[in-house]
Design an enzyme around this catalytic site. Structure first.
Site, PDB file in Angstrom:
ATOM      1  N   ARG A  15      11.991  -0.433  -2.626  1.00  0.00           N
ATOM      2  CA  ARG A  15      12.002  -0.123  -1.196  1.00  0.00           C
ATOM      3  C   ARG A  15      10.740  -0.707  -0.548  1.00  0.00           C
ATOM      4  NH1 ARG A  15       9.092   1.746   2.701  1.00  0.00           N
ATOM      5  NH2 ARG A  15       8.262   3.335   1.297  1.00  0.00           N
ATOM      6  N   ASP A  16       9.590  -0.141  -0.844  1.00  0.00           N
ATOM      7  CA  ASP A  16       8.345  -0.574  -0.214  1.00  0.00           C
ATOM      8  C   ASP A  16       7.973  -2.001  -0.652  1.00  0.00           C
ATOM      9  OD1 ASP A  16       6.097  -0.374   1.342  1.00  0.00           O
ATOM     10  OD2 ASP A  16       5.239   1.334   0.309  1.00  0.00           O
ATOM     11  N   HIS A 208       1.152   8.895  -2.044  1.00  0.00           N
ATOM     12  CA  HIS A 208       1.608   7.506  -1.940  1.00  0.00           C
ATOM     13  C   HIS A 208       0.379   6.668  -1.570  1.00  0.00           C
ATOM     14  CE1 HIS A 208       4.560   4.316  -0.619  1.00  0.00           C
ATOM     15  NE2 HIS A 208       3.526   3.982   0.149  1.00  0.00           N
ATOM     16  N   HIS A 210      -1.904   3.018  -1.570  1.00  0.00           N
ATOM     17  CA  HIS A 210      -1.966   1.565  -1.669  1.00  0.00           C
ATOM     18  C   HIS A 210      -3.314   1.191  -2.265  1.00  0.00           C
ATOM     19  CE1 HIS A 210       1.597   0.217   0.863  1.00  0.00           C
ATOM     20  NE2 HIS A 210       1.703   1.519   0.789  1.00  0.00           N
ATOM     21  N   CYS A 241       0.636  -5.097   2.930  1.00  0.00           N
ATOM     22  CA  CYS A 241       0.610  -4.543   4.271  1.00  0.00           C
ATOM     23  C   CYS A 241       0.526  -5.688   5.265  1.00  0.00           C
ATOM     24  CB  CYS A 241      -0.605  -3.636   4.416  1.00  0.00           C
ATOM     25  SG  CYS A 241      -0.842  -3.059   6.090  1.00  0.00           S
ATOM     26  N   ASN A 250       1.367  -1.368  -2.880  1.00  0.00           N
ATOM     27  CA  ASN A 250       1.247  -0.097  -3.558  1.00  0.00           C
ATOM     28  C   ASN A 250       0.410  -0.253  -4.814  1.00  0.00           C
ATOM     29  OD1 ASN A 250       3.471   1.648  -2.116  1.00  0.00           O
ATOM     30  ND2 ASN A 250       4.333  -0.384  -2.417  1.00  0.00           N
TER      31      ASN A 250
END
Lengths: 305, 305
Positions: A15-16, A208, A210, A241, A250
């Protein structure tokens, strides 16, 4: 705190990690789920129910969930940003829905075209609706930009805690704090999670992180010390990002697992297989820079001579 | 524990970072010292008194110390591995001598052609001799492979603690534990430093971590929590371990400083200047891979729109 606790490692690469990448075949996504699951990762944020014209990568969300649900080893989540997404996720029958809202009003507007207050109302509506289902999904809520925002800078702890309090009262099944743009450091992580625990009682909490500024693993340690036992990560640190060019995304799943294992937690990970899964990902996405240290250095080994 | 403590950041790039690289001019080394000192770093492990035929990079050790000593902002150390090196370091009048011995007997033999016991005797002799000097140097001892060894695997805590106990009794001014090959994790770091504190009383203690497997910053946090306030690092994570190809070397000075600052310690660092120093290093060593996350992502910034 007992170190023998179980820990939940949520792979969010599907997903991310891939949301900005060219579309990957559903079959390849399923292969990813299977390969990483064989290494001992079972919880996956596998897709997102967002409009296909916004993120084409997730146009197969329903199909992926439908096929993935057939594999008992997979514990699948899907991300949603609003009620429409929540409707689709419930219709697909996904076991876990992760509603992401933002602590930062500016980020909320840009990311989801809503306000934090309206997003909270959408969560409340989703929870009410989910409770009508014969098999209600687990409703998790992620609070993005909990540790800072590229537009608003530092986010006041009370803003995050107030949202969390309302989520707990609304009946969310778990809450996760997201360091969406890599602003967090371990001191802030400890302080915020300690306060969050006071607000949320026994509600399961997650983190969560990064690794944008190299604090990822230290932040995990800081969160572990406050009792957090659920962490998001992506294989090879996939992702990034858009507001920090060159920054990693992440934290890397394999490095996270290495830390959790050393910390004394029961991860159930087969590290050789996990590093193989990471290699497989490199062949799936040959043009994507992958990160993480364990895959570069390898597992600690002893040279006999 | 007060977070307002001072912390000592020891830049070891000029020693640990460049020992395998082609020889750098003394003038360039001095420039490095000056540029990084202007950013707020003052403690440098600047060179090593080892035979020039073994490590040509350090053939200018005496000259570098002599010239560097003239700059009052610089707090210079030199590494030695035996009595002969110690003699040379004392003759050069360096303010701090770091004697490195190994907890692992196998590593000791390969790295310094000695045994841990013989190295301990050499430290004792050096301390005795230093005390005769009108201005005795600070005698620090680094215990390499404290957290594991590529040849021997895990090193028993009691082995390290026994060496530390003997060093404290011998009159060492400070002791540092080195994770020479990047085996350490935060749990082990906390346990070993907690035990070390019990053995060494109020003796200043330091930590020397590598980021080989991504645990560097988490290990720093773990050590901070046990009260450690002295850390080695190298600008851009320069260096590497010959036993772990592709692995990064020391933790990156700039990432370390970022963490210490967020932890609430008084680092005195000018981050803009430190990132400029890191850029300068990139031009000095254009063929060397540099590491670290802060330089890639930049300092946290806010986009006004």
């Amino acid at each position: 705190m007992s170190n023998s606790d179980k820990v939940i490692i949520r792979e969010v690469g599907l997903r991310d990690g891939i949301q900005s990448l060219p579309t990957i075949d559903t079959a390849k996504k399923l292969e990813w789920l299977q390969i990483e699951s064989a290494a001992g990762i079972h919880a996956f944020e596998a897709t997102s129910f967002v409009p296909a014209h916004v993120i084409p990568q997730f146009q197969d969300a329903g199909q992926l969930i439908e096929q993935g649900k057939r594999e008992p080893a997979l514990d699948l989540s899907a991300l949603v940003l609003n009620e429409k997404g929540a409707q689709r996720a419930m219709a697909a029958g996904v076991g876990n829905i992760v509603f992401v809202l933002s602590a930062s009003a500016t980020h909320s507007g840009k990311n989801a075209r809503t306000t934090p207050e309206a997003a909270l109302n959408a969560v409340r509506a989703m929870i009410q609706q989910a409770r009508q289902l014969p098999q209600p999904p687990h409703i998790a809520v992620g609070i993005a930009t909990s540790f800072g925002c590229t537009y608003e800078g530092r986010i006041a702890a009370k803003t995050v805690l107030n949202i969390a309090d309302q989520l707990a009262q609304a009946g969310a099944d778990s809450i996760s704090l997201g360091d969406t743009v890599g602003f967090a450091g371990p001191r802030q992580v400890r302080e915020l999670f300690t306060q969050l625990r006071q607000v949320t009682g026994k509600l399961p909490l997650g983190a969560h992180f990064h690794d944008t500024r190299g604090m990822g693993m230290a932040n995990v340690l800081a969160a572990l010390d406050t009792g957090i036992r659920q962490f998001d990560a992506s294989l090879g640190g996939l992702g990034g990002c858009p507001f920090a060019p060159g920054a990693t995304g992440n934290i890397a799943t394999e490095d996270l697992c290495f830390l959790l294992d050393e910390y004394g937690l029961d991860t159930g990970i087969d590290f050789e297989k996990l590093l193989q899964a990471r290699q497989w990902l490199g062949t799936l996405l040959p043009n994507e820079p992958l990160h993480g240290a364990l895959s570069r250095a390898g597992l600690p080994r002893i040279i006999r001579n």
